[in-house]
Motif scaffolding. Structure first.
Motif, PDB file in Angstrom:
ATOM      1  N   MET A 134       0.843  -1.194   0.000  1.00 51.57           N
ATOM      2  CA  MET A 134       0.000   0.000   0.000  1.00 51.57           C
ATOM      3  C   MET A 134       0.887   1.255   0.000  1.00 51.57           C
ATOM      4  O   MET A 134       1.836   1.339   0.781  1.00 51.57           O
ATOM      5  N   ASN A 135       0.550   2.203  -0.878  1.00 51.48           N
ATOM      6  CA  ASN A 135       1.263   3.480  -0.856  1.00 51.48           C
ATOM      7  C   ASN A 135       0.333   4.536  -0.273  1.00 51.48           C
ATOM      8  O   ASN A 135      -0.859   4.536  -0.554  1.00 51.48           O
ATOM      9  N   ILE A 136       0.891   5.438   0.501  1.00 53.24           N
ATOM     10  CA  ILE A 136       0.050   6.530   1.011  1.00 53.24           C
ATOM     11  C   ILE A 136       0.718   7.855   0.675  1.00 53.24           C
ATOM     12  O   ILE A 136       1.949   7.935   0.528  1.00 53.24           O
ATOM     13  N   THR A 137      -0.101   8.885   0.550  1.00 56.47           N
ATOM     14  CA  THR A 137       0.447  10.228   0.342  1.00 56.47           C
ATOM     15  C   THR A 137      -0.009  11.117   1.498  1.00 56.47           C
ATOM     16  O   THR A 137      -1.171  11.084   1.890  1.00 56.47           O
ATOM     17  N   ILE A 138       0.952  11.852   2.043  1.00 56.70           N
ATOM     18  CA  ILE A 138       0.670  12.748   3.171  1.00 56.70           C
ATOM     19  C   ILE A 138       0.891  14.190   2.721  1.00 56.70           C
ATOM     20  O   ILE A 138       1.971  14.520   2.197  1.00 56.70           O
ATOM     21  N   ARG A 139      -0.130  15.005   2.902  1.00 58.93           N
ATOM     22  CA  ARG A 139       0.024  16.437   2.604  1.00 58.93           C
ATOM     23  C   ARG A 139       0.537  17.113   3.881  1.00 58.93           C
ATOM     24  O   ARG A 139      -0.025  16.879   4.968  1.00 58.93           O
ATOM     25  N   PRO A 140       1.611  17.918   3.795  1.00 58.24           N
ATOM     26  CA  PRO A 140       2.159  18.520   5.017  1.00 58.24           C
ATOM     27  C   PRO A 140       1.104  19.308   5.776  1.00 58.24           C
ATOM     28  O   PRO A 140       0.366  20.093   5.175  1.00 58.24           O
ATOM     29  N   ALA A 141       1.007  19.082   7.067  1.00 58.84           N
ATOM     30  CA  ALA A 141       0.038  19.782   7.919  1.00 58.84           C
ATOM     31  C   ALA A 141       0.522  19.662   9.352  1.00 58.84           C
ATOM     32  O   ALA A 141       1.201  18.691   9.693  1.00 58.84           O
ATOM     33  N   PRO A 142       0.178  20.637  10.186  1.00 59.57           N
ATOM     34  CA  PRO A 142       0.540  20.496  11.603  1.00 59.57           C
ATOM     35  C   PRO A 142      -0.184  19.297  12.209  1.00 59.57           C
ATOM     36  O   PRO A 142      -1.292  18.961  11.772  1.00 59.57           O
ATOM     37  N   LEU A 143       0.446  18.669  13.180  1.00 58.50           N
ATOM     38  CA  LEU A 143      -0.147  17.475  13.801  1.00 58.50           C
ATOM     39  C   LEU A 143      -0.417  17.791  15.268  1.00 58.50           C
ATOM     40  O   LEU A 143       0.527  18.048  16.025  1.00 58.50           O
ATOM     41  N   SER A 144      -1.673  17.807  15.635  1.00 56.66           N
ATOM     42  CA  SER A 144      -2.031  18.183  17.007  1.00 56.66           C
ATOM     43  C   SER A 144      -3.166  17.325  17.540  1.00 56.66           C
ATOM     44  O   SER A 144      -4.072  16.965  16.795  1.00 56.66           O
ATOM     45  N   GLY A 145      -3.088  17.040  18.839  1.00 54.39           N
ATOM     46  CA  GLY A 145      -4.160  16.271  19.478  1.00 54.39           C
ATOM     47  C   GLY A 145      -3.603  15.383  20.574  1.00 54.39           C
ATOM     48  O   GLY A 145      -2.427  15.474  20.936  1.00 54.39           O
ATOM     49  N   THR A 146      -4.474  14.505  21.084  1.00 57.44           N
ATOM     50  CA  THR A 146      -4.083  13.600  22.175  1.00 57.44           C
ATOM     51  C   THR A 146      -4.159  12.166  21.679  1.00 57.44           C
ATOM     52  O   THR A 146      -5.123  11.801  21.009  1.00 57.44           O
ATOM     53  N   LEU A 147      -3.173  11.384  22.018  1.00 58.30           N
ATOM     54  CA  LEU A 147      -3.153   9.980  21.590  1.00 58.30           C
ATOM     55  C   LEU A 147      -2.744   9.084  22.748  1.00 58.30           C
ATOM     56  O   LEU A 147      -1.882   9.464  23.560  1.00 58.30           O
ATOM     57  N   ARG A 148      -3.337   7.896  22.786  1.00 63.66           N
ATOM     58  CA  ARG A 148      -2.852   6.874  23.709  1.00 63.66           C
ATOM     59  C   ARG A 148      -1.848   6.043  22.924  1.00 63.66           C
ATOM     60  O   ARG A 148      -2.195   5.482  21.867  1.00 63.66           O
ATOM     61  N   VAL A 149      -0.616   5.965  23.383  1.00 70.27           N
ATOM     62  CA  VAL A 149       0.389   5.221  22.608  1.00 70.27           C
ATOM     63  C   VAL A 149       0.118   3.717  22.742  1.00 70.27           C
ATOM     64  O   VAL A 149      -0.430   3.270  23.756  1.00 70.27           O
ATOM     65  N   PRO A 150       0.469   2.930  21.729  1.00 75.45           N
ATOM     66  CA  PRO A 150       0.277   1.475  21.851  1.00 75.45           C
ATOM     67  C   PRO A 150       1.125   0.932  23.000  1.00 75.45           C
ATOM     68  O   PRO A 150       2.071   1.580  23.441  1.00 75.45           O
ATOM     69  N   SER A 151       0.766  -0.258  23.456  1.00 76.53           N
ATOM     70  CA  SER A 151       1.532  -0.803  24.579  1.00 76.53           C
ATOM     71  C   SER A 151       2.852  -1.398  24.094  1.00 76.53           C
ATOM     72  O   SER A 151       2.995  -1.765  22.932  1.00 76.53           O
ATOM     73  N   SER A 152       3.784  -1.443  25.021  1.00 73.61           N
ATOM     74  CA  SER A 152       5.156  -1.841  24.678  1.00 73.61           C
ATOM     75  C   SER A 152       5.199  -3.252  24.080  1.00 73.61           C
ATOM     76  O   SER A 152       4.801  -4.230  24.721  1.00 73.61           O
ATOM     77  N   LYS A 153       5.702  -3.319  22.872  1.00 74.56           N
ATOM     78  CA  LYS A 153       5.829  -4.618  22.194  1.00 74.56           C
ATOM     79  C   LYS A 153       6.831  -5.497  22.942  1.00 74.56           C
ATOM     80  O   LYS A 153       6.589  -6.685  23.151  1.00 74.56           O
ATOM     81  N   SER A 154       7.932  -4.901  23.380  1.00 78.44           N
ATOM     82  CA  SER A 154       8.965  -5.688  24.076  1.00 78.44           C
ATOM     83  C   SER A 154       8.405  -6.283  25.360  1.00 78.44           C
ATOM     84  O   SER A 154       8.642  -7.451  25.682  1.00 78.44           O
ATOM     85  N   MET A 155       7.657  -5.475  26.117  1.00 81.25           N
ATOM     86  CA  MET A 155       7.102  -5.993  27.375  1.00 81.25           C
ATOM     87  C   MET A 155       6.035  -7.045  27.108  1.00 81.25           C
ATOM     88  O   MET A 155       5.920  -8.019  27.850  1.00 81.25           O
ATOM     89  N   THR A 156       5.252  -6.844  26.067  1.00 80.26           N
ATOM     90  CA  THR A 156       4.179  -7.804  25.780  1.00 80.26           C
ATOM     91  C   THR A 156       4.756  -9.173  25.410  1.00 80.26           C
ATOM     92  O   THR A 156       4.313 -10.197  25.927  1.00 80.26           O
TER      93      THR A 156
END
Ligand code: S3P
Ligand code: PEP
Length: 424
Positions: free
Chosen positions: A1-23
């Motif tokens: 899959m190819n994606i195209t991103i148009r430059p834009a500011p990135l703002s907001g709140t995110l919950r980060v995924p859980s640690s792969k190493s710990m899992t």
């Protein structure tokens, strides 16, 4: 899959995924404990699926439940010898393969390991040398498939410390189950040591005693038993790195789910980015980062190899010179990450010099858009996406689906913080 991103500011709140190493570690410890263990807050990814698949093959019963708080894995442990030759597909996960080879032996199984992508080319020589010394039978035509059969005795083990810490983790999980006591010694200074410390922490929580006599020397009593328990996996600092980079490039992002006292070596990303001039602070339990004027620094990658792609990308749009050192092992991941970042950033007009053990990056205020490749590597795709606020034109990333290896919802989260992403 190819994606195209148009430059834009990135703002907001995110919950980060859980640690792969710990899992990975929690699932393995649970699979070795006789009884029921719950692992909560799991982020499902192809790598975690590979670990679950192989442990199930070795006799663990693992049930995946999806709830409001994310995924919980209920694991009934107890690995045992299974009938016949087992086909264990490790996907593209180096951790899965290197953590589970010793457990295939200690559970008495005859296994042929397979994998995809670059996994077959990633080093396994420290295990081949160990098989030779311990008279364990194996067959490979070079890389995968790899057939292994035998038992893992206790005793004296030695491994080089500069290939991958994952061999140490694999043996530290398996040797406490041996009939005899063991020692495990690193013949060179142990790199990526924070990952071994994370393993020791998981082991201790599951009732396993290991004595670290000195750096790189472990005494492992045999005949031990893993205990069951309940464990909540914390947020992943190696994934947080991409959002921190994105915010510093242009935006304001708050991250939740990260522990301040985490044992993850990649927690160093916060200090490294602050050293570059990044505005990052802890506010109301969230890690808050915002657009900053950044300058180059020297980054030592010895203990934080997974931070290199994000760091290199950000350095290319920071003022002055950044040097990434002690990063030779980063060439041995899902792709040669030093080469990949040098090639792809250069396509966008960056000035990157590739050294055998690192990169020298002369930063520019902005880079151009263009078409880049992920090299089928999740961290290359995410690193390149994270600096799009600093590009003067759209960026097309080829192989954007590679994020499935660790962070399947990455593009969804990218849109959540205002990213202008379309499938190309
Ligand atoms: O033990 C682990 O969970 C890992 C160890 C590191 O590998 P190396 O020890 O090969 O550097 C890291 O790059 C990998 O993503 C995860
Ligand atoms: C190198 C990585 O993982 P693994 O070694 O488990 O394939 C990674 O997630 O960047």
């Amino acid at each position: 899959m190819n994606i195209t991103i148009r430059p834009a500011p990135l703002s907001g709140t995110l919950r980060v995924p859980s640690s792969k190493s710990m899992t990975h570690r929690e699932i393995i410890a649970a699979a070795l404990a006789k009884g029921e263990t719950e692992v909560t807050g799991v982020t499902w990814s192809e790598d975690i699926e590979a670990t679950v698949r192989i442990l199930s093959l070795f006799g663990a019963a693992i049930e995946k439940k999806e709830g409001k708080e994310g995924i919980t894995l209920s694991i009934r442990g107890g690995l045992a010898k299974q009938e016949g030759l087992l086909h264990a597909d490790a996907g593209e996960s180096g951790s899965t393969l290197r953590f589970l080879i010793p457990l295939g032996l200690s559970s008495g199984n005859h296994v042929v390991y397979t994998g995809r992508g670059r996994l077959s080319e990633r080093p396994l020589t420290p295990y081949y040398d160990m098989f030779d010394r311990k008279q364990i039978s194996y067959h490979t035509e070079g890389g995968l498939p790899l057939e292994v059969q035998g038992t893992l005795p206790g005793g004296a083990y030695e491994l080089p410390g500069d290939v991958s810490s994952q061999f140490f983790t694999g043996l530290l999980f398996a040797l406490p189950l041996a009939d005899e006591d063991s020692t495990l010694r690193s013949t060179t200074p142990l790199e990526s040591k924070s990952y071994v410390d994370m393993t020791l922490d998981t082991l201790a929580r599951h009732g396993i005693t290991i004595h670290e006599k000195e750096e790189g020397l472990y005494e492992i009593p045999g005949r031990q038993h893993y205990k069951t328990g309940t464990f909540a996996v914390e947020g992943d600092y190696s994934q947080a790195a991409f959002w921190l980079t994105a915010a510093l490039s242009g935006g304001t992002i708050a991250l939740t789910g990260l522990s301040d006292t985490s044992l993850q070596g990649d927690r160093a990303i916060v200090t490294l980015l602050k050293d570059m001039g990044g505005h990052i602070e802890k506010k109301e339990g969230r890690l808050l980062a915002e657009k900053s004027s950044l300058h180059g620094i020297t980054m030592d990658a010895e203990n934080v190899p997974d931070l290199v792609p994000a760091f290199a990308a950000l350095a290319a749009v920071s003022e002055g010179v950044t040097e990434i050192i002690h990063a030779g092992r980063v060439r041995l991941k899902e792709c040669d990450r030093l080469h990949a970042m040098a090639v792809e950033l250069t396509k966008l007009g960056a000035e990157v010099e590739e050294k055998p053990e690192g990169l020298v990056i002369r930063g520019k205020p902005v880079l151009s858009g263009g078409t880049v490749s992920s090299w089928n590597d999740h961290r290359i795709a995410m690193a390149l996406a994270s600096i799009t606020p600093k590009l003067t034109g759209p960026l097309t990333i080829e192989g954007a689906e590679s994020v499935k290896k660790s962070y399947p919802r990455f593009w969804e989260d990218f849109r959540k913080v205002g990213g202008k992403v379309v499938e190309a």
